[in-house]
Design a protein around this motif. Structure first.
Motif, mmCIF file in Angstrom:
data_model
loop_
_atom_site.group_PDB
_atom_site.id
_atom_site.type_symbol
_atom_site.label_atom_id
_atom_site.label_comp_id
_atom_site.label_asym_id
_atom_site.label_seq_id
_atom_site.Cartn_x
_atom_site.Cartn_y
_atom_site.Cartn_z
ATOM 1 N N LEU A 50 0.837 -1.199 0.000
ATOM 2 C CA LEU A 50 0.000 0.000 0.000
ATOM 3 C C LEU A 50 0.871 1.247 0.000
ATOM 4 O O LEU A 50 1.983 1.242 0.522
ATOM 5 C CB LEU A 50 -0.886 0.033 1.245
ATOM 6 N N CYS A 51 0.308 2.316 -0.536
ATOM 7 C CA CYS A 51 0.942 3.627 -0.479
ATOM 8 C C CYS A 51 -0.063 4.586 0.134
ATOM 9 O O CYS A 51 -1.150 4.785 -0.422
ATOM 10 C CB CYS A 51 1.328 4.090 -1.884
ATOM 11 N N ASP A 127 -14.015 -2.557 -1.149
ATOM 12 C CA ASP A 127 -15.230 -2.845 -0.377
ATOM 13 C C ASP A 127 -14.970 -3.936 0.654
ATOM 14 O O ASP A 127 -15.446 -3.856 1.787
ATOM 15 C CB ASP A 127 -16.386 -3.257 -1.293
ATOM 16 N N ILE A 128 -14.227 -4.967 0.273
ATOM 17 C CA ILE A 128 -13.870 -6.043 1.214
ATOM 18 C C ILE A 128 -13.045 -5.469 2.360
ATOM 19 O O ILE A 128 -13.303 -5.754 3.535
ATOM 20 C CB ILE A 128 -13.106 -7.167 0.488
ATOM 21 N N VAL A 129 -12.076 -4.629 2.036
ATOM 22 C CA VAL A 129 -11.228 -4.009 3.065
ATOM 23 C C VAL A 129 -12.081 -3.168 4.005
ATOM 24 O O VAL A 129 -11.948 -3.254 5.231
ATOM 25 C CB VAL A 129 -10.106 -3.157 2.414
ATOM 26 N N LYS A 130 -12.991 -2.373 3.452
ATOM 27 C CA LYS A 130 -13.854 -1.524 4.286
ATOM 28 C C LYS A 130 -14.739 -2.356 5.205
ATOM 29 O O LYS A 130 -14.944 -2.003 6.372
ATOM 30 C CB LYS A 130 -14.715 -0.614 3.411
ATOM 31 N N ALA A 136 -13.336 -1.994 13.581
ATOM 32 C CA ALA A 136 -12.181 -1.236 14.080
ATOM 33 C C ALA A 136 -12.646 0.182 14.383
ATOM 34 O O ALA A 136 -13.403 0.765 13.628
ATOM 35 C CB ALA A 136 -11.073 -1.220 13.037
ATOM 36 N N ARG A 137 -12.220 0.692 15.458
ATOM 37 C CA ARG A 137 -12.589 2.058 15.831
ATOM 38 C C ARG A 137 -11.313 2.879 16.060
ATOM 39 O O ARG A 137 -11.011 3.276 17.185
ATOM 40 C CB ARG A 137 -13.434 2.049 17.099
ATOM 41 N N ALA A 146 -2.796 1.458 10.449
ATOM 42 C CA ALA A 146 -2.488 0.093 10.895
ATOM 43 C C ALA A 146 -3.664 -0.844 10.625
ATOM 44 O O ALA A 146 -3.470 -1.991 10.201
ATOM 45 C CB ALA A 146 -2.125 0.093 12.382
ATOM 46 N N ALA A 147 -4.876 -0.373 10.856
ATOM 47 C CA ALA A 147 -6.070 -1.196 10.608
ATOM 48 C C ALA A 147 -6.223 -1.485 9.112
ATOM 49 O O ALA A 147 -6.558 -2.610 8.724
ATOM 50 C CB ALA A 147 -7.319 -0.494 11.150
ATOM 51 N N ILE A 148 -5.970 -0.486 8.279
ATOM 52 C CA ILE A 148 -6.046 -0.684 6.827
ATOM 53 C C ILE A 148 -4.983 -1.684 6.392
ATOM 54 O O ILE A 148 -5.261 -2.608 5.621
ATOM 55 C CB ILE A 148 -5.903 0.652 6.075
ATOM 56 N N GLU A 149 -3.763 -1.512 6.884
ATOM 57 C CA GLU A 149 -2.681 -2.437 6.517
ATOM 58 C C GLU A 149 -2.996 -3.867 6.938
ATOM 59 O O GLU A 149 -2.749 -4.810 6.186
ATOM 60 C CB GLU A 149 -1.358 -1.979 7.126
ATOM 61 N N ALA A 150 -3.552 -4.038 8.128
ATOM 62 C CA ALA A 150 -3.901 -5.386 8.602
ATOM 63 C C ALA A 150 -5.003 -5.995 7.733
ATOM 64 O O ALA A 150 -4.941 -7.176 7.372
ATOM 65 C CB ALA A 150 -4.337 -5.334 10.070
ATOM 66 N N SER A 151 -5.992 -5.195 7.404
ATOM 67 C CA SER A 151 -7.079 -5.677 6.553
ATOM 68 C C SER A 151 -6.548 -6.043 5.170
ATOM 69 O O SER A 151 -6.885 -7.089 4.611
ATOM 70 C CB SER A 151 -8.164 -4.601 6.445
ATOM 71 N N TRP A 152 -5.699 -5.196 4.614
ATOM 72 C CA TRP A 152 -5.107 -5.438 3.289
ATOM 73 C C TRP A 152 -4.260 -6.716 3.304
ATOM 74 O O TRP A 152 -4.319 -7.526 2.388
ATOM 75 C CB TRP A 152 -4.279 -4.223 2.893
ATOM 76 N N ALA A 153 -3.481 -6.884 4.364
ATOM 77 C CA ALA A 153 -2.606 -8.056 4.471
ATOM 78 C C ALA A 153 -3.403 -9.359 4.568
ATOM 79 O O ALA A 153 -2.886 -10.423 4.237
ATOM 80 C CB ALA A 153 -1.678 -7.906 5.674
#
Length: 184
Positions: A50-51, A127-130, A136-137, A146-153
């Protein structure tokens, strides 16, 4: 206001007055939620890094993203194999200098119709990532990243392959509907 509405309003005022001191009834909210712009790559083999983007994206900054994130992603995901790159017609993507960047790097870009983000498999991936981020709050920008990176991973190559493989079916549905909405 009818009687029923007045009664409901009155009850909610009484209820909120009684509950205001009870911690179990309190729900935290973020008045100004954090937001971040993210670029990511997808192929049938999986996702690339991700960037996180600061500021607005113009042709020059987009080309920097391509140079530092897309090229390494393509190397990781395709090796020496040829590939076709897909992006939408955002101004930074369709700029003449961006077209020249792709030509200079011998990268074929998929000819893409305007106003068709629903056909791009990465939109379905976002959409899957969201959905994975719903619970996550994050309260800070770092927590959000960090939450986005974890979801992406957590995105599997199988999910990516299914999304890419769905493209011919999606395109056929749009063609059959003559550009009108589809079930997708």
């Amino acid at each position: 206001m009818g009687y029923r509405e007045a009664a409901l309003d009155c009850c909610s005022v009484v209820q909120s007055t009684l509950e205001k001191e009870m911690p179990k009834c309190l729900k935290s909210s973020v008045k100004y939620p954090q937001s971040v712009m993210v670029w990511g790559a997808i192929s049938a083999a999986g996702v690339g890094p991700l960037c996180f983007i600061k500021g607005r994206v113009n042709a020059a900054s987009y080309q920097e993203i391509l140079e530092h994130f897309m090229l390494p992603s393509a190397e990781k995901l395709y090796g020496d194999e040829d590939f076709v790159f897909q992006h939408d017609l955002a101004p930074a993507h369709s700029a003449k200098t961006t077209g020249k960047w792709f030509t200079d790097h011998s990268i074929t870009v998929l000819n893409w119709p305007a106003n068709s983000p629903d056909l791009n498999p990465i939109e379905n991936l976002w959409d899957i990532v969201k959905r994975k981020l719903r619970d996550a709050r994050p309260n800070t920008l770092d927590e959000l990243k960090a939450a986005i990176e974890a979801s992406w991973a957590s995105i599997t190559p199988q999910q990516c392959h299914r999304l890419i493989a769905s493209m011919p079916r999606l395109i056929e549905a749009v063609l059959s509907a003559k550009g009108f909405p589809t079930k997708y």
